[in-house]
Design an enzyme around this catalytic site. Sequence first.
Site, short mmCIF file in Angstrom:
data_model
loop_
_atom_site.label_atom_id
_atom_site.label_comp_id
_atom_site.label_asym_id
_atom_site.label_seq_id
_atom_site.Cartn_x
_atom_site.Cartn_y
_atom_site.Cartn_z
N PRO A 65 -2.15 -4.10 6.33
CA PRO A 65 -2.38 -4.39 4.91
C PRO A 65 -3.56 -3.56 4.38
CG PRO A 65 -2.42 -6.39 6.28
CD PRO A 65 -2.44 -5.23 7.20
N GLU A 66 -3.35 -2.92 3.22
CA GLU A 66 -4.40 -2.09 2.63
C GLU A 66 -5.03 -2.84 1.45
OE1 GLU A 66 -3.24 2.02 2.29
OE2 GLU A 66 -1.90 1.84 4.01
N LYS A 74 -10.52 -4.15 2.41
CA LYS A 74 -9.53 -4.96 3.10
C LYS A 74 -10.09 -6.32 3.53
CE LYS A 74 -7.84 -0.63 5.06
NZ LYS A 74 -7.63 0.09 6.34
N ASN A 107 -3.35 3.71 5.86
CA ASN A 107 -2.49 4.85 6.16
C ASN A 107 -1.55 5.26 5.03
OD1 ASN A 107 -2.80 6.35 8.45
ND2 ASN A 107 -0.72 5.91 9.12
N ARG A 119 -3.85 8.31 13.64
CA ARG A 119 -3.00 7.62 12.64
C ARG A 119 -2.18 8.68 11.90
NH1 ARG A 119 -5.30 3.07 10.56
NH2 ARG A 119 -3.24 2.76 9.73
#
Length: 257
Positions: free
Chosen positions: A2-3, A55, A171, A247
């Site tokens: 979750p961003e 976050k 990401n 990533r």
Amino acid sequence: MPEGDTIHHAAMRVRGALVGSEIQSIETPNPRHRLDRWPERLAGHAVRSVDAHGKHLFLRFEGDLTLHSHLRMGGKWGVYRRGERWRRAARRAWLVIRTADHDVVQFDGPVLELMTESRTRFDQRLEALGPDILAETFDEAGFLRRLREDDPTRGIGDALLDQRNLAGIGNIWKSESCFLAGVDPWRRTGAVSDDEALAIVRGARPLMQESAVRGRPPKPWVYERQSLPCRRCQTLIRARGQGDENRTTFWCPGCQA
Ligand SMILES: [Zn+2]
């Protein structure tokens, strides 16, 4: 993972369910919190406010106590009408707060801690966070200062993920924000001008803000579109792991030269 937009959306929903409503019960079903006595410590305290920074999500109770949550890779906040079926198994719930109308549930939450308000201000992890890309007014000068203090040989895509430079990008938005600004995510941060760095943030901010309200991100330009033609120039989108944590970064070699 979750961003920032997902967490700000969760904060909005949790706020709507808890602020101004009487808390009927608080439970911490996960054994890790069995001895914490949060239900006793929080009994009778209303939720004063709910806010997010990057976050991180904060439930601020009356009486100087704040619950701090970070979902890491797989956690989730759920807000359900009473009686509505939860969308994850009850055994995965770490925190359950009930009002007359709602169940507010944190599932699979690796970071969940009760702290005093003053400790949230002096906590080193929280103090180190860069400006929140979703803040009402974004601190552009603060972001640039932190970015320039970072290793100039680091790729800009990797630097954007570092929450000490800028809080809230993960990401998806790392890849999307570089595409929107036409910046190659592999370019050394030292070779990215201030104007370009700000263009990355200014391009992503309105889309993330909209996503925070709607609860879902827009259709991606490059994220998870490797080997598909760019929707703008038809060049094939590429993907490769970047940075110490490898990533995956997605980019269009045509649009992001
Ligand atoms: Zn393209």
